[in-house]
Design a protein around this motif. Structure first.
Motif, PDB file in Angstrom:
ATOM      1  N   ILE A  65      12.242  -0.325   1.310  1.00 39.01           N
ATOM      2  CA  ILE A  65      12.819   0.100   0.032  1.00 39.01           C
ATOM      3  C   ILE A  65      11.899  -0.416  -1.066  1.00 39.01           C
ATOM      4  N   VAL A  66      11.396   0.497  -1.883  1.00 39.68           N
ATOM      5  CA  VAL A  66      10.399   0.155  -2.895  1.00 39.68           C
ATOM      6  C   VAL A  66      10.988   0.317  -4.287  1.00 39.68           C
ATOM      7  N   ILE A 112       2.333   3.287  -1.483  1.00 41.70           N
ATOM      8  CA  ILE A 112       3.449   2.410  -1.115  1.00 41.70           C
ATOM      9  C   ILE A 112       4.771   3.154  -1.283  1.00 41.70           C
ATOM     10  N   ILE A 113       4.916   3.852  -2.394  1.00 42.66           N
ATOM     11  CA  ILE A 113       6.140   4.611  -2.647  1.00 42.66           C
ATOM     12  C   ILE A 113       6.276   5.757  -1.649  1.00 42.66           C
ATOM     13  N   ARG A 114       5.164   6.385  -1.350  1.00 42.97           N
ATOM     14  CA  ARG A 114       5.179   7.559  -0.471  1.00 42.97           C
ATOM     15  C   ARG A 114       5.665   7.229   0.935  1.00 42.97           C
ATOM     16  N   ARG A 115       5.358   6.032   1.419  1.00 43.49           N
ATOM     17  CA  ARG A 115       5.780   5.677   2.766  1.00 43.49           C
ATOM     18  C   ARG A 115       7.118   4.918   2.784  1.00 43.49           C
ATOM     19  N   ALA A 116       7.790   4.881   1.646  1.00 40.37           N
ATOM     20  CA  ALA A 116       9.081   4.197   1.580  1.00 40.37           C
ATOM     21  C   ALA A 116      10.169   5.041   2.225  1.00 40.37           C
ATOM     22  N   ASP A 117      11.134   4.367   2.856  1.00 43.92           N
ATOM     23  CA  ASP A 117      12.323   5.064   3.318  1.00 43.92           C
ATOM     24  C   ASP A 117      13.211   5.425   2.135  1.00 43.92           C
ATOM     25  N   ILE A 118      13.241   4.544   1.144  1.00 47.11           N
ATOM     26  CA  ILE A 118      13.989   4.787  -0.086  1.00 47.11           C
ATOM     27  C   ILE A 118      13.190   4.207  -1.241  1.00 47.11           C
ATOM     28  N   ALA A 119      13.089   4.945  -2.317  1.00 50.09           N
ATOM     29  CA  ALA A 119      12.462   4.439  -3.541  1.00 50.09           C
ATOM     30  C   ALA A 119      13.540   4.252  -4.605  1.00 50.09           C
TER      31      ALA A 119
END
Length: 409
Positions: free
Chosen positions: A18-19, A92-99
């Motif tokens: 989660i980012v 980093i955001i792109r590979r987040a499960d949730i942003a």
């Protein structure tokens, strides 16, 4: 601040990412601190200027379990650093499960609205699940909050100074994580195994953990699992009256293919994990690119964890040796390490991803998407080893039987 020696553990496997991101002054770091809590592990990813390096911690979300929380640099700061740092933050955001997009509600003017719209469009384009959070609502007129709630019905409104706000955020995040888990594909396709089927699972080391995740799912389905050392395969084939599936390590395909009859489905652990991640078809298509390579081609092997024994055995020795034997000793093979891919992807004719054991599912999906955008075929260890052993289509038809194509080469 602890160093990132535990990075492969906290950022790996099934751990959800989660980012938090947003403009400078939005209060996202305060939210991060309260979600992480004082007794949790916390460290900084050392990349570039430490002032702008993401900070990582563990966060527990009730029944949804433990997740990895990442606090990124303020968007204004990132823009000042230039395209390389900005791209790192986007990855980093792109590979987040949730942003979590954090907004200072008191500064949500026309400029801030436009910034949010751009972020919204970018996350939609990259299929990143996100939550819009308006912060510092304790200092805002309730009428203005009511209007924004009407305009943004899916957003949540909090203040890090108001008791219960972080609990509200935890509850919403827990719901989102559980929803993601419910939507995911099973580790073993439902049509592959029926109740009462016999599954022969080959292992070089019974202590490896990945096999047990698959065993547990198979047993939950009512399958009968027989785990043996791969050297005992021939004897097991004679002694077991019926075998409905053989799961091997991809590096053993060359030895296994001639022992297991064609009428018995054959696959590997890495192919099953690729299927669960939703990228197996892309990896299979990428593996077919081996047939187009020449001695002048340029290949990248992208490794998540440099210390992995699988990398040392497969990525560093077995795959390069087999490919050069097939294509030519002049074949150029480079390596990249860590979560980010190099900027010059377009210079490569093929990218080979490692097993992904230290990465989240979203990280793997993001890597595949980045390669596809660069116009470069991407495969993983399993599909490459299947292609080199001549069993790519055999394995593919076991997992994706509705599609049949000719062998890779």
């Amino acid at each position: 601040m602890k160093q990132s020696s535990i990075l492969p553990t906290i950022l790996g496997g099934e751990n959800r990412h989660i980012v938090l991101f947003g403009r400078t002054g939005s209060g996202k770091t305060s939210i991060f601190d309260q979600l992480v809590e004082n007794n949790q592990v916390e460290f900084q990813i050392k990349k570039g200027n430490a002032k702008y390096s993401p900070v990582v911690g563990r966060c527990r979300l009730g029944h949804a379990g433990e997740v990895t929380l990442i606090d990124t640099a303020g968007l204004d700061d990132v823009n000042e650093l230039g395209s390389e740092q900005a791209q790192h933050t986007r990855n980093i955001i792109r590979r987040a499960d949730i942003a979590i997009y954090v907004i200072n509600i008191q500064e949500f003017d026309h400029k801030a609205r436009e910034a949010y719209r751009r972020a919204h469009d970018w996350m939609e384009q990259n299929m990143v699940p996100y939550l819009q959070v308006f912060n510092r609502c304790d200092e805002t007129y309730v009428g203005d909050i009511a209007k924004l709630k009407t305009e943004f019905p899916d957003a949540i409104f909090i203040s890090t100074y108001t008791p219960g706000s972080i609990s509200l955020l935890r509850t919403r995040l827990s719901q989102m994580v559980r929803s993601l888990k419910a939507q995911e594909a099973p580790l073993v396709p439902e049509k592959l195994i029926q109740k009462g089927d016999y599954v022969l699972m080959l292992v070089p080391d019974p202590g490896l953990i990945h096999e047990y995740a698959i065993v547990m799912e198979l047993m939950d389905r009512g399958a009968r699992c027989v785990m043996i050392h791969e050297d005992d395969l021939e004897a097991a084939m004679r002694e077991i009256p019926r075998i409905d599936l053989v799961v091997a390590y991809a590096r053993s395909f060359g030895k296994v293919r001639d022992i297991v009859p064609e009428n018995i489905p054959l696959t590997s652990y890495s192919l099953l994990y690729g299927l669960k991640s939703g990228v197996l078809e892309s990896f299979i298509e990428g593996a077919r690119a081996i047939g187009t390579l020449t001695k002048d081609s340029h290949v990248l092997i992208a490794v998540g964890n440099k210390q992995s024994e699988i990398y040392k055995e497969i990525g560093r020795i077995k795959i390069p040796r087999s490919m050069r034997r097939l294509i030519g000793e002049e074949l150029q093979i480079d390596y990249s390490f860590g979560l980010d891919l190099p900027e010059n992807l377009g210079e490569y004719d093929l990218v080979i991803h490692d097993t992904g054991a230290t990465m989240s599912q979203r990280s793997i999906q993001a890597r595949v998407a980045i390669c596809q955008e660069a116009g470069v075929p991407v495969a993983n260890y399993g599909t490459i080893l299947a292609a080199l052993a001549g069993v790519l289509d055999r394995c593919k038809n076991a997992l994706l039987p509705e599609q049949e194509e000719e062998e890779a080469f």
